[in-house]
Design a protein around this motif. Structure first.
Motif, PDB file in Angstrom:
ATOM      1  N   GLU A  15       0.841  -1.201   0.000  1.00  0.00           N
ATOM      2  CA  GLU A  15       0.000   0.000   0.000  1.00  0.00           C
ATOM      3  C   GLU A  15       0.870   1.242   0.000  1.00  0.00           C
ATOM      4  O   GLU A  15       1.898   1.296   0.667  1.00  0.00           O
ATOM      5  CB  GLU A  15      -0.854   0.032   1.285  1.00  0.00           C
ATOM      6  CG  GLU A  15      -2.192  -0.608   1.173  1.00  0.00           C
ATOM      7  CD  GLU A  15      -3.020  -0.379   2.427  1.00  0.00           C
ATOM      8  OE1 GLU A  15      -2.644  -0.902   3.491  1.00  0.00           O
ATOM      9  OE2 GLU A  15      -4.028   0.329   2.332  1.00  0.00           O
ATOM     10  N   GLY A  16       0.445   2.227  -0.754  1.00  0.00           N
ATOM     11  CA  GLY A  16       1.189   3.483  -0.794  1.00  0.00           C
ATOM     12  C   GLY A  16       2.257   3.542  -1.859  1.00  0.00           C
ATOM     13  O   GLY A  16       2.801   4.617  -2.142  1.00  0.00           O
ATOM     14  N   ALA A  17       2.558   2.407  -2.460  1.00  0.00           N
ATOM     15  CA  ALA A  17       3.609   2.372  -3.486  1.00  0.00           C
ATOM     16  C   ALA A  17       3.122   2.993  -4.789  1.00  0.00           C
ATOM     17  O   ALA A  17       1.922   3.136  -5.027  1.00  0.00           O
ATOM     18  CB  ALA A  17       4.043   0.931  -3.737  1.00  0.00           C
ATOM     19  N   LEU A  80      -5.465  -0.792  -1.465  1.00  0.00           N
ATOM     20  CA  LEU A  80      -5.856  -2.200  -1.558  1.00  0.00           C
ATOM     21  C   LEU A  80      -6.897  -2.398  -2.660  1.00  0.00           C
ATOM     22  O   LEU A  80      -6.888  -3.403  -3.371  1.00  0.00           O
ATOM     23  CB  LEU A  80      -6.411  -2.694  -0.226  1.00  0.00           C
ATOM     24  CG  LEU A  80      -5.442  -2.724   0.956  1.00  0.00           C
ATOM     25  CD1 LEU A  80      -6.170  -3.156   2.220  1.00  0.00           C
ATOM     26  CD2 LEU A  80      -4.268  -3.652   0.676  1.00  0.00           C
ATOM     27  N   SER A  81      -7.764  -1.431  -2.800  1.00  0.00           N
ATOM     28  CA  SER A  81      -8.850  -1.522  -3.780  1.00  0.00           C
ATOM     29  C   SER A  81      -8.369  -1.395  -5.221  1.00  0.00           C
ATOM     30  O   SER A  81      -9.153  -1.598  -6.153  1.00  0.00           O
ATOM     31  CB  SER A  81      -9.906  -0.445  -3.500  1.00  0.00           C
ATOM     32  OG  SER A  81      -9.294   0.837  -3.525  1.00  0.00           O
ATOM     33  N   ASP A  82      -7.095  -1.053  -5.400  1.00  0.00           N
ATOM     34  CA  ASP A  82      -6.564  -0.995  -6.770  1.00  0.00           C
ATOM     35  C   ASP A  82      -6.220  -2.383  -7.298  1.00  0.00           C
ATOM     36  O   ASP A  82      -5.925  -2.547  -8.489  1.00  0.00           O
ATOM     37  CB  ASP A  82      -5.296  -0.127  -6.825  1.00  0.00           C
ATOM     38  CG  ASP A  82      -5.573   1.334  -6.522  1.00  0.00           C
ATOM     39  OD1 ASP A  82      -4.649   2.016  -6.028  1.00  0.00           O
ATOM     40  OD2 ASP A  82      -6.707   1.791  -6.783  1.00  0.00           O
ATOM     41  N   SER A  83      -6.248  -3.393  -6.444  1.00  0.00           N
ATOM     42  CA  SER A  83      -5.938  -4.755  -6.867  1.00  0.00           C
ATOM     43  C   SER A  83      -6.944  -5.199  -7.926  1.00  0.00           C
ATOM     44  O   SER A  83      -8.156  -5.224  -7.684  1.00  0.00           O
ATOM     45  CB  SER A  83      -5.979  -5.710  -5.670  1.00  0.00           C
ATOM     46  OG  SER A  83      -4.996  -5.360  -4.719  1.00  0.00           O
ATOM     47  N   ALA A  84      -6.426  -5.528  -9.090  1.00  0.00           N
ATOM     48  CA  ALA A  84      -7.279  -5.887 -10.230  1.00  0.00           C
ATOM     49  C   ALA A  84      -6.350  -6.236 -11.388  1.00  0.00           C
ATOM     50  O   ALA A  84      -5.126  -6.188 -11.259  1.00  0.00           O
ATOM     51  CB  ALA A  84      -8.193  -4.723 -10.634  1.00  0.00           C
ATOM     52  N   SER A 102      -3.436  -8.740 -22.914  1.00  0.00           N
ATOM     53  CA  SER A 102      -3.773  -9.887 -22.061  1.00  0.00           C
ATOM     54  C   SER A 102      -3.956  -9.491 -20.608  1.00  0.00           C
ATOM     55  O   SER A 102      -4.402 -10.296 -19.795  1.00  0.00           O
ATOM     56  CB  SER A 102      -2.695 -10.956 -22.181  1.00  0.00           C
ATOM     57  OG  SER A 102      -1.437 -10.390 -21.879  1.00  0.00           O
ATOM     58  N   GLY A 103      -3.620  -8.235 -20.280  1.00  0.00           N
ATOM     59  CA  GLY A 103      -3.860  -7.757 -18.927  1.00  0.00           C
ATOM     60  C   GLY A 103      -2.646  -7.883 -18.026  1.00  0.00           C
ATOM     61  O   GLY A 103      -1.833  -8.799 -18.176  1.00  0.00           O
ATOM     62  N   THR A 104      -2.524  -6.930 -17.116  1.00  0.00           N
ATOM     63  CA  THR A 104      -1.480  -6.951 -16.089  1.00  0.00           C
ATOM     64  C   THR A 104      -2.158  -7.022 -14.738  1.00  0.00           C
ATOM     65  O   THR A 104      -2.988  -6.174 -14.417  1.00  0.00           O
ATOM     66  CB  THR A 104      -0.604  -5.690 -16.155  1.00  0.00           C
ATOM     67  OG1 THR A 104       0.054  -5.640 -17.422  1.00  0.00           O
ATOM     68  CG2 THR A 104       0.432  -5.705 -15.043  1.00  0.00           C
ATOM     69  N   LYS A 105      -1.798  -8.035 -13.991  1.00  0.00           N
ATOM     70  CA  LYS A 105      -2.430  -8.224 -12.685  1.00  0.00           C
ATOM     71  C   LYS A 105      -1.665  -7.456 -11.616  1.00  0.00           C
ATOM     72  O   LYS A 105      -0.439  -7.557 -11.519  1.00  0.00           O
ATOM     73  CB  LYS A 105      -2.465  -9.710 -12.331  1.00  0.00           C
ATOM     74  CG  LYS A 105      -3.265 -10.035 -11.088  1.00  0.00           C
ATOM     75  CD  LYS A 105      -3.471 -11.526 -10.949  1.00  0.00           C
ATOM     76  CE  LYS A 105      -4.198 -11.875  -9.657  1.00  0.00           C
ATOM     77  NZ  LYS A 105      -5.508 -11.211  -9.571  1.00  0.00           N
ATOM     78  N   LEU A 106      -2.400  -6.694 -10.830  1.00  0.00           N
ATOM     79  CA  LEU A 106      -1.831  -5.925  -9.732  1.00  0.00           C
ATOM     80  C   LEU A 106      -2.405  -6.428  -8.409  1.00  0.00           C
ATOM     81  O   LEU A 106      -3.622  -6.520  -8.259  1.00  0.00           O
ATOM     82  CB  LEU A 106      -2.151  -4.436  -9.888  1.00  0.00           C
ATOM     83  CG  LEU A 106      -1.773  -3.535  -8.701  1.00  0.00           C
ATOM     84  CD1 LEU A 106      -0.264  -3.500  -8.503  1.00  0.00           C
ATOM     85  CD2 LEU A 106      -2.318  -2.119  -8.900  1.00  0.00           C
ATOM     86  N   ASN A 107      -1.514  -6.734  -7.482  1.00  0.00           N
ATOM     87  CA  ASN A 107      -1.905  -7.084  -6.116  1.00  0.00           C
ATOM     88  C   ASN A 107      -1.313  -6.049  -5.177  1.00  0.00           C
ATOM     89  O   ASN A 107      -0.096  -5.924  -5.097  1.00  0.00           O
ATOM     90  CB  ASN A 107      -1.381  -8.472  -5.730  1.00  0.00           C
ATOM     91  CG  ASN A 107      -1.978  -9.577  -6.567  1.00  0.00           C
ATOM     92  OD1 ASN A 107      -3.177  -9.594  -6.815  1.00  0.00           O
ATOM     93  ND2 ASN A 107      -1.144 -10.498  -7.021  1.00  0.00           N
ATOM     94  N   VAL A 108      -2.156  -5.302  -4.508  1.00  0.00           N
ATOM     95  CA  VAL A 108      -1.694  -4.332  -3.517  1.00  0.00           C
ATOM     96  C   VAL A 108      -1.898  -4.959  -2.144  1.00  0.00           C
ATOM     97  O   VAL A 108      -3.018  -5.359  -1.795  1.00  0.00           O
ATOM     98  CB  VAL A 108      -2.457  -3.002  -3.618  1.00  0.00           C
ATOM     99  CG1 VAL A 108      -1.921  -2.011  -2.578  1.00  0.00           C
ATOM    100  CG2 VAL A 108      -2.343  -2.423  -5.019  1.00  0.00           C
TER     101      VAL A 108
END
Lengths: 110, 113
Positions: A15-17, A80-84, A102-108
């Motif tokens: 978070e915050g990054a 956290l809600s940016d995870s998608a 194809s998409g880039t997956k982000l996990n915050v």
């Protein structure tokens, strides 16, 4: 060769990054560019359009580099809600075909 | 904002049968499309739904397998015919709106057993 290519990730950030995604496209005639967001088990939704001059919407900044044929998305102060999964989308001049990366997956993470 | 209604939201079907998916938009769109998204993959365009005429199919998709109708501006159907387990996927209807761009329906999650 794919019309649109993205790094699939996942990008795991705290978070915050600040995190940045790039997307390259192969057709120099491409005229319109977008970033879509897709949450797990949901349909893609428009996040923002990408303009030649670059554009910003809150914590999100999109850039277009026509010479190198890539677009980027920068997310500041990640939540956290940016995870998608973030999908890069390119259209040609006649707008009747949208090419999806194809998409880039982000996990915050907390 | 634009809203697209798609149904059913999910179904489990026997192989060899067919399923018809409906898509309704709440205002006039300039274009309607059908996409497929297989697990962990991005979206693949199946076809452009043309009002009152045959759909325009992308390479790898044929009318016999995926018949599409669009009898008017705001309604379209996609049929997945003679299904096999390889057809298990999410099928998404989408519309191109003049004011709000490209919008997707909530998708139909199909499982073929």
């Amino acid at each position: 060769r794919k019309e649109v290519e993205q790094d699939p990730g996942p990008f795991n950030v705290p978070e915050g990054a600040t995190v940045a995604f790039n997307c390259t496209y192969s057709n120099s005639a491409s005229q319109s560019f977008f970033w879509y967001r897709q949450d797990c088990r949901k349909e893609p939704k428009l996040l923002m359009s990408v303009y030649s001059s670059g554009n910003e919407d809150g914590r999100f900044t999109a850039q277009l580099n026509r010479a190198s044929q890539y677009i980027s998305l920068l997310i500041r102060d990640s939540k956290l809600s940016d995870s998608a999964t973030y999908l890069c989308v390119v259209t040609l001049y006649n707008f009747n075909k949208f090419y999806f990366g194809s998409g880039t997956k982000l996990n915050v993470k907390p | 904002s634009a809203v697209i209604s798609q149904k059913p939201s999910r179904d489990i079907c026997q192989r060899g049968t067919s399923l018809t998916i409906q898509c309704q938009v709440d205002s006039q769109v300039t274009m309607m499309f059908w996409y497929r998204q297989q697990p962990g993959q991005s979206l693949t365009l199946i076809a452009t739904a043309n009002q009152g005429s045959e759909a325009t199919y992308e390479s790898g998709f044929v009318i016999d397998k995926f018949p599409i109708s669009r009898p008017n501006l705001t309604f379209s159907t996609l049929t997945v015919s003679n299904m096999s387990p390889e057809d298990s996927s999410i099928y998404l209807c989408s519309g191109l709106y003049r004011d709000s761009g490209y919008t997707f329906g909530s998708g139909t999650r199909l499982t073929v057993v």
